[in-house]
Design a protein around this motif. Structure first.
Motif, short mmCIF file in Angstrom:
data_model
loop_
_atom_site.label_atom_id
_atom_site.label_comp_id
_atom_site.label_asym_id
_atom_site.label_seq_id
_atom_site.Cartn_x
_atom_site.Cartn_y
_atom_site.Cartn_z
N GLY A 1 -13.50 -1.10 -8.67
CA GLY A 1 -12.74 -1.88 -7.40
C GLY A 1 -14.08 -1.74 -6.20
N ALA A 2 -14.71 -0.84 -6.10
CA ALA A 2 -15.86 -1.01 -5.00
C ALA A 2 -16.68 -1.91 -4.97
CB ALA A 2 -16.45 0.35 -5.04
N ASN A 3 -17.12 -2.23 -6.36
CA ASN A 3 -18.09 -3.21 -6.64
C ASN A 3 -17.68 -4.55 -6.79
OD1 ASN A 3 -17.37 -3.67 -9.33
ND2 ASN A 3 -18.94 -2.50 -10.27
N GLY A 4 -16.05 -5.06 -6.57
CA GLY A 4 -15.68 -6.09 -6.42
C GLY A 4 -15.36 -6.67 -8.04
N THR A 5 -15.31 -5.90 -9.01
CA THR A 5 -14.94 -6.68 -10.18
C THR A 5 -13.62 -6.63 -10.30
OG1 THR A 5 -16.96 -5.38 -11.42
CG2 THR A 5 -15.23 -6.11 -12.82
N LEU A 6 -12.86 -5.73 -9.68
CA LEU A 6 -11.22 -5.95 -9.81
C LEU A 6 -11.07 -6.16 -8.09
CD1 LEU A 6 -10.45 -2.35 -11.55
CD2 LEU A 6 -10.60 -4.70 -12.39
N VAL A 7 -9.97 -7.11 -8.06
CA VAL A 7 -9.38 -7.79 -6.84
C VAL A 7 -8.71 -6.72 -6.04
CG1 VAL A 7 -7.98 -9.28 -5.97
CG2 VAL A 7 -9.70 -10.11 -7.80
N ALA A 8 -8.78 -6.37 -4.83
CA ALA A 8 -7.97 -5.64 -4.01
C ALA A 8 -6.40 -6.49 -3.87
CB ALA A 8 -8.65 -5.36 -2.75
N LEU A 9 -5.64 -5.72 -3.90
CA LEU A 9 -4.11 -6.35 -4.05
C LEU A 9 -3.37 -6.12 -2.97
CD1 LEU A 9 -3.54 -5.81 -8.10
CD2 LEU A 9 -4.35 -7.73 -6.88
N GLU A 10 -3.42 -4.94 -2.18
CA GLU A 10 -2.77 -4.62 -1.29
C GLU A 10 -2.19 -5.50 -0.05
OE1 GLU A 10 -6.49 -3.99 0.45
OE2 GLU A 10 -5.64 -3.31 -1.54
N GLU A 11 -2.96 -6.55 0.35
CA GLU A 11 -2.61 -7.57 1.40
C GLU A 11 -1.64 -8.64 0.43
OE1 GLU A 11 -5.91 -8.99 3.51
OE2 GLU A 11 -6.25 -6.80 4.28
N MET A 12 -2.09 -8.63 -0.84
CA MET A 12 -1.43 -9.81 -1.51
C MET A 12 0.19 -9.37 -1.99
SD MET A 12 -4.29 -11.35 -4.13
CE MET A 12 -3.21 -12.40 -4.73
N ILE A 13 0.54 -8.11 -2.20
CA ILE A 13 1.70 -7.47 -2.57
C ILE A 13 2.67 -7.98 -1.93
CG2 ILE A 13 2.76 -5.44 -3.00
CD1 ILE A 13 0.07 -4.27 -4.37
N PRO A 14 2.95 -7.87 -0.62
CA PRO A 14 4.09 -8.22 0.24
C PRO A 14 4.73 -9.53 -0.07
CG PRO A 14 2.53 -6.93 1.62
CD PRO A 14 1.66 -7.17 0.24
N GLU A 15 3.69 -10.68 -0.17
CA GLU A 15 4.12 -11.75 -0.36
C GLU A 15 4.26 -12.21 -1.91
OE1 GLU A 15 3.08 -16.51 0.76
OE2 GLU A 15 1.73 -15.17 1.57
N HIS A 16 3.46 -12.01 -2.62
CA HIS A 16 3.19 -12.33 -4.07
C HIS A 16 3.88 -11.22 -5.01
CE1 HIS A 16 1.37 -15.73 -2.66
NE2 HIS A 16 0.46 -15.11 -2.19
N ALA A 17 4.49 -10.07 -4.62
CA ALA A 17 4.97 -9.07 -5.46
C ALA A 17 6.03 -8.34 -4.87
CB ALA A 17 3.73 -8.13 -5.97
N PRO A 18 7.10 -9.20 -4.47
CA PRO A 18 8.21 -8.66 -3.73
C PRO A 18 9.00 -7.60 -4.35
CG PRO A 18 8.88 -10.71 -4.34
CD PRO A 18 7.42 -10.49 -4.82
N THR A 19 9.13 -7.53 -5.39
CA THR A 19 9.62 -6.48 -6.14
C THR A 19 9.16 -5.06 -6.27
OG1 THR A 19 10.97 -8.29 -7.78
CG2 THR A 19 10.98 -5.88 -8.17
N LEU A 20 7.87 -5.36 -6.52
CA LEU A 20 6.76 -4.08 -6.34
C LEU A 20 7.01 -3.50 -4.98
CD1 LEU A 20 5.10 -2.13 -7.58
CD2 LEU A 20 3.22 -3.70 -7.22
N HIS A 21 6.97 -4.48 -4.19
CA HIS A 21 6.59 -4.20 -2.40
C HIS A 21 7.81 -3.43 -2.20
CE1 HIS A 21 5.71 -4.50 1.57
NE2 HIS A 21 6.84 -5.07 1.95
#
Length: 527
Positions: A125-145
């Motif tokens: 996560g820190a080196n950018g290999t994995l995408v940070a998802l917290e800003e995307m979750i409210p719009e694109h993962a509403p069930t999880l949100h």
């Protein structure tokens, strides 16, 4: 198409560029999101209206078929209109390959059953290999949100120390994982030998001797898969709590168990048992497939074993011949049911890689699995095959076919991955499978009253903490695992014990425990 809750989403897909920039990770690759190019829908299913194929990698059970052949996976494709190119491999193979893959430039679009440790999630996560998802979750993962809004403890558990969410969870709140391994004994053999169920370590030892002396050819009085599964036996012999990590919490203090005198006494006793031929010689190296085969061998050879349930090992036709053994008291008369550090909130179910050009659509796809009805199917198998809706509107297990265990069916039809089944869901959505309900009763009767320690909570260590202890922890584990198996098989613990304890200290064990204590105290303060 299977019925489920409808999803509500925002109107359009956002570019990942802004999101990645906000992460503040200089090594992160900014990838423009192209989900709108394949018709990312505003809400519900399908996820896209155009053609989209994504490539997923990760682990799976060695007994599981290729995922694309599973009926539930076919349903996911139909519902989402997204085709997945599955390259999931058996867990042992994936464990060897994942780090090389993660370091390469040829990443899959997402990891499904990632097999990533906390340290690896933090690193990638820190080196950018994995995408940070917290800003995307409210719009694109509403069930999880919605779930995370109601369950901040789940959000906290999947949030790294830098504030980002790099991976999505798998949650199953059945209350089972704290006691993952129980001792089961062949009661038919007890009756044949005129013996009662043993209630002490000494009585159990005498029982194993009877099985060995008068049992069939090739008898295995006691078998297990690794010393980490016999913590309760070590605790009973040595008079101190233990668990597979050899790291417990008692009265707010983080303690290491594998350097205490009681632990040494237990290992020395188990060497005597091994020398007497009471312990399966392959117990420290056998894999799941070999272990299970022993339970179903003909003629029957398994006298007792440590595992999480009976049927999976010996099959339904022999299940009535085995019973759970109550916790043995230690030398001080105290019964100690050792609590493992296993968590019901797991952080490694799903992650999106930096090379994914359709991250918004991919996250929408994953969110489909967080609907509770779909989570239940991902966990146990689809409606009509593994589960059915009862008259009360609850999912319940369809009985398995003759000669098949629930676990054997499960790995064939349930792909796992990201899912959340809360304790509330087990009251309103899905009934525990019969074997799980049985284990809940066993835990309540035999284990919970004798809880010996607290488990280490779901603390996600900081990158700095992980960097400080990762090498130490690996060295400690290697040394302890090697010594336990060697001492039980070959002996020598009495002569080597002091040197072993000194070596643990020189490796850095005190510093490692200090880090865990600091993180534990921080967790308690923030709870």
């Amino acid at each position: 198409m299977l019925s489920r809750r409808q999803f509500t989403l925002g109107a359009t897909a956002l570019s990942l560029t802004a999101g990645l920039a906000a992460c503040g990770r200089p090594s992160a690759t900014e990838t423009e999101d192209k989900s709108s190019d394949v018709g990312l829908t505003d809400s519900g299913l399908p996820v896209v209206t155009g053609d989209l194929t994504l490539r997923f990698g990760g682990g799976k059970s060695a007994l599981a078929p290729d995922y694309e052949s599973m009926e539930l996976v076919k349903t996911w494709t139909e519902d989402s209109a997204i085709t997945i190119d599955w390259v999931n491999e058996p867990d042992e193979v994936w464990a060897e390959k994942k780090n090389l893959l993660m370091a390469s430039g040829e990443l899959p679009d997402a990891l499904f059953n990632t097999g990533l440790s906390d340290a690896e999630i933090a690193k990638y996560g820190a080196n950018g290999t994995l995408v940070a998802l917290e800003e995307m979750i409210p719009e694109h993962a509403p069930t999880l949100h919605g779930i995370l809004e109601e369950r901040p403890d789940i959000r906290s558990a999947i949030t790294a120390s830098d504030g980002h969410i790099y991976s999505l969870p798998s949650v199953e709140e059945l209350g089972l994982v704290e006691f993952p391994s129980m001792l089961f004994l062949n009661t038919d053999w007890l009756e044949q030998h005129g013996l009662d169920m043993p209630t002490t370590v000494d009585e159990y030892h005498e029982t194993l001797l009877a099985f060995k002396e008068d049992g069939p050819s090739g008898v295995l009085p006691l078998s297990f898969m690794g010393a980490e599964n016999i913590a309760d036996l070590i605790a009973a012999i040595g008079g101190q709590a233990d668990n597979p990590d050899h790291r417990i919490v008692q009265d707010g203090k983080v303690l290491f168990t594998a350097d205490k005198d009681g632990f040494a006494d237990a290992i020395a006793t188990l060497h005597t048992w091994y020398r007497e031929g009471l312990i399966d010689q392959e117990s420290f190296a056998q894999d799941y497939v070999k272990f299970i085969a022993k339970g179903k061998a003909d003629p029957q050879t398994l006298g007792s074993f440590f595992f999480w349930e009976i049927t999976e090992v010996v099959g339904y036709e022999r299940a009535d011949q085995y019973q759970i053994v109550p916790i043995f008291p230690g030398p001080d008369g105290v019964q100690r049911a050792c609590v493992a550090n296993n968590q019901e909130i797991n952080r490694d179910a799903f992650a999106i890689s930096r090379t994914n050009e359709y991250a918004a659509a991919t996250l929408r796809w994953a969110d489909m699995l967080f609907d509770p009805v779909m989570s239940a199917q991902a966990n146990w198998g689809p409606l009509g095959i593994a589960q059915e809706m009862n008259d009360d509107g609850m999912l319940e297990q369809i009985p398995v076919a003759d000669g098949e265990s629930e676990q054997e069916r499960r790995v064939k039809v349930a792909p796992g991955g990201p899912k959340i089944i809360t304790a509330e869901d087990f009251e309103t959505v899905v009934l525990p499978e019969p074997r799980a309900a049985e284990r809940q009763e066993q835990i309540a009767e035999f284990y919970e009253p004798h809880r010996a320690n607290e488990k280490y909570p779901p603390v996600m260590l900081s990158v700095e903490e992980l960097n400080e202890i990762s090498t130490i922890e690996a060295d400690v584990k290697t040394l302890v695992d090697e010594k336990i198996s060697t001492w039980i098989v070959k002996g020598g613990i009495e002569e080597q014990w002091d040197g072993y304890v000194a070596q643990l200290e020189s490796i850095g064990l005190p510093e490692m425990i200090e880090v865990y204590q600091t993180a534990y105290d921080r967790y308690i303060d923030n709870a």
